[in-house]
Design a protein around this motif. Structure first.
Motif, mmCIF file in Angstrom:
data_model
loop_
_atom_site.group_PDB
_atom_site.id
_atom_site.type_symbol
_atom_site.label_atom_id
_atom_site.label_comp_id
_atom_site.label_asym_id
_atom_site.label_seq_id
_atom_site.Cartn_x
_atom_site.Cartn_y
_atom_site.Cartn_z
ATOM 1 N N HIS A 202 11.942 33.853 34.940
ATOM 2 C CA HIS A 202 12.860 34.687 34.472
ATOM 3 C C HIS A 202 14.323 34.036 34.415
ATOM 4 N N SER A 203 14.578 33.166 35.527
ATOM 5 C CA SER A 203 16.027 32.836 35.798
ATOM 6 C C SER A 203 16.275 31.539 34.661
ATOM 7 N N GLU A 204 15.160 30.963 34.668
ATOM 8 C CA GLU A 204 15.290 29.910 33.551
ATOM 9 C C GLU A 204 15.773 30.139 32.140
ATOM 10 N N GLU A 205 14.738 31.278 31.678
ATOM 11 C CA GLU A 205 15.054 32.014 30.379
ATOM 12 C C GLU A 205 16.345 32.598 30.442
ATOM 13 N N ASP A 206 16.941 33.380 31.219
ATOM 14 C CA ASP A 206 18.202 33.710 31.265
ATOM 15 C C ASP A 206 19.294 32.556 31.302
ATOM 16 N N ALA A 224 22.205 21.095 25.712
ATOM 17 C CA ALA A 224 21.966 20.392 26.927
ATOM 18 C C ALA A 224 21.460 21.412 27.791
ATOM 19 N N MET A 225 22.018 22.488 28.202
ATOM 20 C CA MET A 225 21.562 23.460 29.155
ATOM 21 C C MET A 225 21.447 22.956 30.426
ATOM 22 N N PRO A 226 22.605 22.432 30.935
ATOM 23 C CA PRO A 226 22.680 21.752 32.399
ATOM 24 C C PRO A 226 22.084 22.696 33.639
ATOM 25 N N GLN A 227 22.524 24.005 33.431
ATOM 26 C CA GLN A 227 21.974 25.024 34.392
ATOM 27 C C GLN A 227 20.431 25.116 34.485
ATOM 28 N N ALA A 229 18.520 22.788 33.595
ATOM 29 C CA ALA A 229 17.789 21.473 34.297
ATOM 30 C C ALA A 229 18.000 21.460 35.805
ATOM 31 N N ILE A 230 19.067 22.087 36.485
ATOM 32 C CA ILE A 230 19.038 22.073 37.832
ATOM 33 C C ILE A 230 18.333 23.217 38.346
ATOM 34 N N LEU A 231 18.032 24.149 37.812
ATOM 35 C CA LEU A 231 17.072 25.090 38.326
ATOM 36 C C LEU A 231 15.539 24.651 38.548
ATOM 37 N N HIS A 232 15.394 23.810 37.303
ATOM 38 C CA HIS A 232 14.270 23.173 37.293
ATOM 39 C C HIS A 232 13.922 21.987 38.309
ATOM 40 N N TYR A 258 22.983 15.669 35.041
ATOM 41 C CA TYR A 258 22.654 17.306 34.368
ATOM 42 C C TYR A 258 23.402 17.732 33.227
ATOM 43 N N GLY A 259 24.823 17.539 33.370
ATOM 44 C CA GLY A 259 25.556 18.147 32.720
ATOM 45 C C GLY A 259 25.459 17.173 31.189
ATOM 46 N N ALA A 260 25.121 15.866 31.279
ATOM 47 C CA ALA A 260 25.231 14.964 30.383
ATOM 48 C C ALA A 260 23.996 15.148 29.407
ATOM 49 N N SER A 261 22.907 15.330 30.033
ATOM 50 C CA SER A 261 21.469 15.487 29.365
ATOM 51 C C SER A 261 20.574 16.725 29.293
ATOM 52 N N GLY A 262 21.162 17.194 30.664
ATOM 53 C CA GLY A 262 20.483 18.740 30.981
ATOM 54 C C GLY A 262 18.956 18.580 30.618
ATOM 55 N N ALA A 263 18.582 19.800 29.915
ATOM 56 C CA ALA A 263 16.976 19.921 29.403
ATOM 57 C C ALA A 263 16.865 19.700 27.922
ATOM 58 N N SER A 264 18.020 19.162 27.247
ATOM 59 C CA SER A 264 18.007 19.385 26.052
ATOM 60 C C SER A 264 16.787 18.478 25.240
ATOM 61 N N GLU A 265 16.186 17.856 25.891
ATOM 62 C CA GLU A 265 15.043 16.956 25.112
ATOM 63 C C GLU A 265 14.025 18.001 24.738
ATOM 64 N N PHE A 266 13.889 18.920 25.045
ATOM 65 C CA PHE A 266 12.828 19.984 24.922
ATOM 66 C C PHE A 266 13.679 21.103 24.047
#
Length: 357
Positions: A202-206, A224-227, A229-232, A258-266
């Motif tokens: 839930h926190s990742e979705e939020d 990029a969604m760095p937050q 990536a950090i949670l993950h 994390y700020g540069a690439s984050g979770a943006s590859e998906f």
């Protein structure tokens, strides 16, 4: 759920940042792989009806195969993807000495709905982005069954196996199609999520929805969604593992990444849809696990990780007890990445189980 976890530790680390975590009787076929092995293919399924009553239009399922189907069509192993994973990433787990040997088995890696390869919010022309209908892990499995029967014309599988969200699908397979496979191997999967798992997902979705670049799903390029990536990253292993692998001196550079690439590859919308499928995952549909266990006919090897902070091992262990199933417990501090860290022990154990030993 969540990554190509059985290749190398460096690949695991990249997968954790960007998206998530990740052997049988001899047959009379050459060990050399066919030229088409691992090629991306697609099954056109028309309309995929969903648990919600809605349907995916122009439904397509991506898949790749390795090896050969034997004369009795009895050596097929179906391997669905983990959260944010693709069939191409599963390739790292296929080969001699790995999870499945294509010299002995016909391996089918299937792209789960919403992974950006199979029908997904990011690639649908008629139901784009947040107009895409919600789907469940059960819907994923129903589409995979159609791939096996309608496209590949299989009447039976030797085994279904999967890692993380692939393990969740494996649990669905053994309940929904109990006589379609001989063996089931859920690896760091779950029958339904615990409250701690739900807290993470839930926190990742939020975090996706709160990202300023998400724009309610209407973006030109996935943020990029760095937050996220950090949670993950905080949950894909354990505190002791992270402290050992990332020194205090190296932390600033890692945190900056994390700020540069984050979770943006998906894709962000695909991520939301697969997250919600896991959040709703429950093979008992709110009912009794004891009743569901009585429907399982396959022989089962349950592979949980004792220190898993991403998919709590409790539900899988409890279901294994109800089934009287074999358990191969991973114990390292790698957490959800333990299948990769302990591959030297896990791969032979899976191979022996597939071999009937």
């Amino acid at each position: 759920m969540l990554f190509p976890m059985l290749e190398t530790r460096s690949i695991l680390a990249r997968a954790a940042l960007c998206a998530t975590l990740a052997a049988f009787a001899s047959f009379a076929f050459p060990a050399k792989a066919a030229p088409a092995d691992g090629r991306q293919q697609f099954a056109a399924l028309g309309e995929c009806k969903l648990d919600s009553g809605q349907q995916i239009k122009d439904c397509r399922l991506g898949y790749r195969t390795w090896g050969h189907l034997n004369a009795g069509s009895s050596n097929a192993v179906l391997f669905p993807t983990w959260f944010t994973g693709t069939s191409g990433q599963i390739a790292g787990n296929i080969g001699a000495g790995k999870l499945v040997d294509p010299a002995r088995y016909f391996v089918i890696a299937v792209d789960a709905l919403g992974d950006g390869v199979s029908s997904s919010p990011s690639n649908s022309k008629s139901q784009p982005r947040m107009q895409f209908p919600a789907f469940t892990t059960r819907d994923m499995v129903r589409a995979e069954y159609r791939l096996a029967t309608e496209t590949l014309h299989l009447k039976h599988l030797h085994a279904v196996m999967g890692i993380s969200m692939g393990g969740m699908q494996t649990f669905e397979w053994m309940v929904d199609y109990p006589d379609f496979m001989d063996l089931a191997i859920p690896i760091v999967g779950s029958t339904r999520l615990t409250s701690y798992d739900l807290l993470l997902w839930h926190s990742e979705e939020d975090a996706v929805r709160a990202d300023p670049g998400w724009h309610a799903g209407n973006y030109e390029k996935s943020p990029a969604m760095p937050q996220v990536a950090i949670l993950h990253e905080m949950n894909v292993s354990t505190p002791s593992y992270y402290a050992r692998e990332v020194s205090r001196a190296a932390f600033a550079e890692r945190y900056k990444s994390y700020g540069a690439s984050g979770a943006s590859e998906f894709d962000a919308n695909d991520r939301i849809y697969q997250l919600e499928a896991m959040i709703r995952h429950d093979i008992a549909r709110g009912g009794s696990m004891e009743e569901v266990a009585r429907r399982v006919h396959a022989k089962v090897l349950v592979v949980p990780s004792q220190q898993d902070h991403m998919v709590n091992p409790g539900p899988a262990l409890e279901f294994a007890k109800l089934l009287g199933a074999k358990v191969f417990l991973l114990t390292s501090d790698c957490g959800h990445q333990a299948p990769g860290c302990e591959a030297d022990k896990l791969n032979p154990a899976v191979g022996a189980f597939l071999d009937g030993k």
